[in-house]
Enzyme design. Structure first.
Site, PDB file in Angstrom:
ATOM      1  N   ASN A 141       3.128  -3.819   5.513  1.00 21.62           N
ATOM      2  CA  ASN A 141       3.983  -3.560   4.357  1.00 21.62           C
ATOM      3  C   ASN A 141       4.597  -2.173   4.502  1.00 21.62           C
ATOM      4  OD1 ASN A 141       3.296  -6.014   3.127  1.00 21.62           O
ATOM      5  ND2 ASN A 141       1.465  -5.131   2.212  1.00 21.62           N
ATOM      6  N   GLN A 179       4.493  -1.542  -0.113  1.00 23.13           N
ATOM      7  CA  GLN A 179       3.458  -0.663   0.439  1.00 23.13           C
ATOM      8  C   GLN A 179       2.860   0.162  -0.690  1.00 23.13           C
ATOM      9  OE1 GLN A 179       4.916   2.004   3.501  1.00 23.13           O
ATOM     10  NE2 GLN A 179       2.852   2.713   4.035  1.00 23.13           N
ATOM     11  N   HIS A 207      -0.538   1.156   8.195  1.00 21.07           N
ATOM     12  CA  HIS A 207      -1.667   0.252   8.405  1.00 21.07           C
ATOM     13  C   HIS A 207      -1.170  -1.155   8.678  1.00 21.07           C
ATOM     14  CE1 HIS A 207      -0.811   0.443   4.076  1.00 21.07           C
ATOM     15  NE2 HIS A 207      -1.132  -0.829   4.023  1.00 21.07           N
TER      16      HIS A 207
HETATM   17  P1  5GP Z   1      -0.553  -1.974   1.187  1.00 23.74           P
HETATM   18  O1  5GP Z   1      -0.254  -2.628  -0.120  1.00 23.74           O
HETATM   19  O2  5GP Z   1      -0.205  -0.485   1.157  1.00 23.74           O
HETATM   20  O3  5GP Z   1       0.019  -2.677   2.350  1.00 23.74           O
HETATM   21  O4  5GP Z   1      -2.112  -2.134   1.378  1.00 23.74           O
HETATM   22  C1  5GP Z   1      -3.062  -1.184   1.057  1.00 23.74           C
HETATM   23  C2  5GP Z   1      -4.393  -1.876   1.165  1.00 23.74           C
HETATM   24  O5  5GP Z   1      -5.393  -0.874   1.159  1.00 23.74           O
HETATM   25  C3  5GP Z   1      -4.709  -2.819   0.006  1.00 23.74           C
HETATM   26  O6  5GP Z   1      -4.950  -4.124   0.527  1.00 23.74           O
HETATM   27  C4  5GP Z   1      -5.933  -2.208  -0.647  1.00 23.74           C
HETATM   28  O7  5GP Z   1      -6.853  -3.183  -1.080  1.00 23.74           O
HETATM   29  C5  5GP Z   1      -6.507  -1.342   0.445  1.00 23.74           C
HETATM   30  N1  5GP Z   1      -7.191  -0.146  -0.015  1.00 23.74           N
HETATM   31  C6  5GP Z   1      -6.739   0.750  -0.941  1.00 23.74           C
HETATM   32  N2  5GP Z   1      -7.620   1.755  -1.084  1.00 23.74           N
HETATM   33  C7  5GP Z   1      -8.637   1.500  -0.228  1.00 23.74           C
HETATM   34  C8  5GP Z   1      -9.865   2.195   0.080  1.00 23.74           C
HETATM   35  O8  5GP Z   1     -10.177   3.246  -0.457  1.00 23.74           O
HETATM   36  N3  5GP Z   1     -10.657   1.631   1.014  1.00 23.74           N
HETATM   37  C9  5GP Z   1     -10.348   0.449   1.640  1.00 23.74           C
HETATM   38  N4  5GP Z   1     -11.211  -0.021   2.538  1.00 23.74           N
HETATM   39  N5  5GP Z   1      -9.203  -0.222   1.384  1.00 23.74           N
HETATM   40  C10 5GP Z   1      -8.368   0.292   0.452  1.00 23.74           C
END
Ligand code: 5GP
Ligand code: ZN
Length: 115
Positions: A85, A92, A98
């Site tokens: 994302n 994102q 990531h």
């Molecule tokens: P994005 O929406 O930015 O692509 O995804 C971020 C991801 O990071 C989400 O799926 C969320 O659940 C995960 N996430 C957010 N904070 C933390 C954290 O402190 N530890 C872990 N292991 N995952 C996290």
């Protein structure tokens, strides 16, 4: 980046369930898994996202780690999906590059716009 949650995970300053790690990348379980296997793979060095002028060699190392993580999670043969994302329209939420590695079940086909 001192206030970046994923930098803190990369430097083992806050806990995470680490699946794989080498000098350049680390993979750990998503806090809020969307699928039976939902692992995040990040470079240890901070980049906001894919649009952040990333070193090509590092990008290669990041992608090379995907099948390694898939194998460790037992989904290399069954298959999986990776998602990065990126920015606002990409929804994102954590601005440290990531790759989501999703699997453990047959995933939905739809990748269309949100409602
Ligand atoms: P994005 O929406 O930015 O692509 O995804 C971020 C991801 O990071 C989400 O799926 C969320 O659940 C995960 N996430 C957010 N904070 C933390 C954290 O402190 N530890 C872990 N292991 N995952 C996290
Ligand atoms: Zn970071």
């Amino acid at each position: 980046m001192t206030d970046c949650i994923f930098c803190k995970i990369a430097h083992h300053e806050i806990p995470a369930q680490v699946v794989y790690e080498n000098d350049d990348v680390i993979a750990f379980e998503d806090l809020n898994p969307q699928t039976p296997v939902h692992t995040l793979l990040i470079p240890k060095r901070h980049y906001d996202n894919l649009s952040d002028d990333i070193d090509e060699a590092l990008l290669g190392k990041l992608f090379a780690a995907v099948p390694t993580v898939a194998r460790l999670k037992g989904i290399e043969q069954s298959g999986y999906r990776i998602i990065a994302n990126t920015g606002a329209h990409g929804r994102q939420t954590v601005y440290h590059l990531h790759i989501h590695i999703l699997g453990g079940t047959s995933l939905p086909i739809s990748m269309g716009p949100a409602d």
